[in-house]
Design an enzyme around this catalytic site. Structure first.
Site, PDB file in Angstrom:
ATOM      1  N   ARG A   1     -24.378-109.004  16.974  1.00 31.29           N
ATOM      2  CA  ARG A   1     -23.528-108.203  16.054  1.00 31.29           C
ATOM      3  C   ARG A   1     -22.712-107.054  17.018  1.00 31.29           C
ATOM      4  O   ARG A   1     -21.437-106.977  17.079  1.00 31.29           O
ATOM      5  CB  ARG A   1     -24.098-107.489  14.929  1.00 31.29           C
ATOM      6  CG  ARG A   1     -24.643-108.471  13.782  1.00 31.29           C
ATOM      7  CD  ARG A   1     -25.781-108.145  13.058  1.00 31.29           C
ATOM      8  NE  ARG A   1     -26.985-107.790  13.665  1.00 31.29           N
ATOM      9  CZ  ARG A   1     -28.009-107.890  13.303  1.00 31.29           C
ATOM     10  NH1 ARG A   1     -28.210-107.535  11.803  1.00 31.29           N
ATOM     11  NH2 ARG A   1     -29.248-107.760  14.203  1.00 31.29           N
TER      12      ARG A   1
ATOM     13  N   LYS B   1     -43.491-107.923  11.009  1.00 29.68           N
ATOM     14  CA  LYS B   1     -42.959-106.757   9.701  1.00 29.68           C
ATOM     15  C   LYS B   1     -43.907-107.409   8.583  1.00 29.68           C
ATOM     16  O   LYS B   1     -43.988-108.345   8.319  1.00 29.68           O
ATOM     17  CB  LYS B   1     -41.594-107.065   9.757  1.00 29.68           C
ATOM     18  CG  LYS B   1     -40.767-106.980  11.189  1.00 29.68           C
ATOM     19  CD  LYS B   1     -39.550-107.467  11.027  1.00 29.68           C
ATOM     20  CE  LYS B   1     -38.776-107.800  12.181  1.00 29.68           C
ATOM     21  NZ  LYS B   1     -37.540-108.458  12.331  1.00 29.68           N
TER      22      LYS B   1
HETATM   23  P1  ADP Z   1     -35.090-111.362  13.808  1.00 30.06           P
HETATM   24  O1  ADP Z   1     -36.219-110.577  13.178  1.00 30.06           O
HETATM   25  O2  ADP Z   1     -35.477-112.663  14.665  1.00 30.06           O
HETATM   26  O3  ADP Z   1     -34.135-110.872  14.688  1.00 30.06           O
HETATM   27  P2  ADP Z   1     -33.232-111.867  11.816  1.00 30.06           P
HETATM   28  O4  ADP Z   1     -33.127-112.791  10.616  1.00 30.06           O
HETATM   29  O5  ADP Z   1     -32.762-110.392  11.513  1.00 30.06           O
HETATM   30  O6  ADP Z   1     -34.634-112.297  12.699  1.00 30.06           O
HETATM   31  O7  ADP Z   1     -32.033-112.197  12.672  1.00 30.06           O
HETATM   32  C1  ADP Z   1     -31.954-113.562  13.151  1.00 30.06           C
HETATM   33  C2  ADP Z   1     -30.726-113.654  14.196  1.00 30.06           C
HETATM   34  O8  ADP Z   1     -29.735-113.741  13.367  1.00 30.06           O
HETATM   35  C3  ADP Z   1     -30.759-112.575  15.106  1.00 30.06           C
HETATM   36  O9  ADP Z   1     -30.240-113.281  16.342  1.00 30.06           O
HETATM   37  C4  ADP Z   1     -29.699-111.689  14.716  1.00 30.06           C
HETATM   38  O10 ADP Z   1     -29.029-110.993  15.752  1.00 30.06           O
HETATM   39  C5  ADP Z   1     -28.730-112.598  13.863  1.00 30.06           C
HETATM   40  N1  ADP Z   1     -28.110-111.870  12.990  1.00 30.06           N
HETATM   41  C6  ADP Z   1     -28.724-111.160  11.837  1.00 30.06           C
HETATM   42  N2  ADP Z   1     -27.718-110.616  11.170  1.00 30.06           N
HETATM   43  C7  ADP Z   1     -26.420-111.201  11.508  1.00 30.06           C
HETATM   44  C8  ADP Z   1     -25.124-110.885  11.435  1.00 30.06           C
HETATM   45  N3  ADP Z   1     -24.566-110.116  10.331  1.00 30.06           N
HETATM   46  N4  ADP Z   1     -24.201-111.442  12.258  1.00 30.06           N
HETATM   47  C9  ADP Z   1     -24.631-112.253  13.174  1.00 30.06           C
HETATM   48  N5  ADP Z   1     -25.574-112.363  13.500  1.00 30.06           N
HETATM   49  C10 ADP Z   1     -26.727-112.049  12.886  1.00 30.06           C
END
Ligand code: ADP
Length: 161
Positions: A92, A43
């Protein structure tokens, strides 16, 4: 292998209160937690790598057993280099499950010693994503309770640019 060490990989673009909730929970379970930002995300990020690391360091500075790092390439290689056999990921809603399952099983195929541990955030963060936060910030919506104040400030500056 360090049995007390876990790594928490992700994009963290930016870190939200959902990530932080998981980091705090995990820091009470594992002796050492390394939050690691992926350098080779497909991304186009809103925040560059340095900014994402800075924000993570700021919001985790009071957690003595939490470190922030970056990685490039295969996560299994990074885990091996660090001597960790635990990957932490968050779930989530059901919608996260399929993708997370695929990744966890692929990582297990690449490195059978590596366990993926899933944790759930507090229910108030179960709808929260970095993507949503970026959209809200761009549209001028309230970010209160969704991201730490330091991250909110950076988001406001970024969208004003
Ligand atoms: P990626 O691009 O690897 O998914 P993210 O930063 O979006 O990176 O997420 C990293 C991890 O944190 C993933 O396992 C995602 O499911 C988890 N995650 C993201 N937001 C939340 C949240 N609000 N509560 C719990 N876990 C979350």
């Amino acid at each position: 292998m360090d049995s007390r060490l876990a790594i928490y990989p992700g994009s963290f673009d930016p870190v939200t209160n959902g990530h932080l909730d998981l980091i705090e929970r995990a820091s009470q379970i594992f002796g050492r937690l390394v939050v690691t930002v992926a350098r080779n995300s497909e991304k186009a990020p809103m925040f560059n790598l340095k900014e994402r690391v800075e924000m993570l360091r700021e919001v985790t500075q009071l957690l003595p057993n939490v470190e922030v790092d970056t990685f490039e390439g295969l996560l299994v290689d990074y885990a091996r280099k660090l001597g960790s056999h635990v990957i932490l990921r968050g779930i989530r809603a059901v919608s996260d499950y399929e993708y997370e399952l695929q990744m966890a099983l692929m990582n297990r195929k690449l490195e059978p010693q590596l366990e993926t541990v899933f944790m759930l955030p507090a229910v108030e963060y179960s709808f929260l994503s970095s993507h949503l936060v970026r959209e809200l910030a761009a549209l001028g919506g309230s970010l209160s309770g969704l991201v730490p104040p330091a991250v909110e400030r950076r988001l406001r500056i970024k969208v004003a640019d």
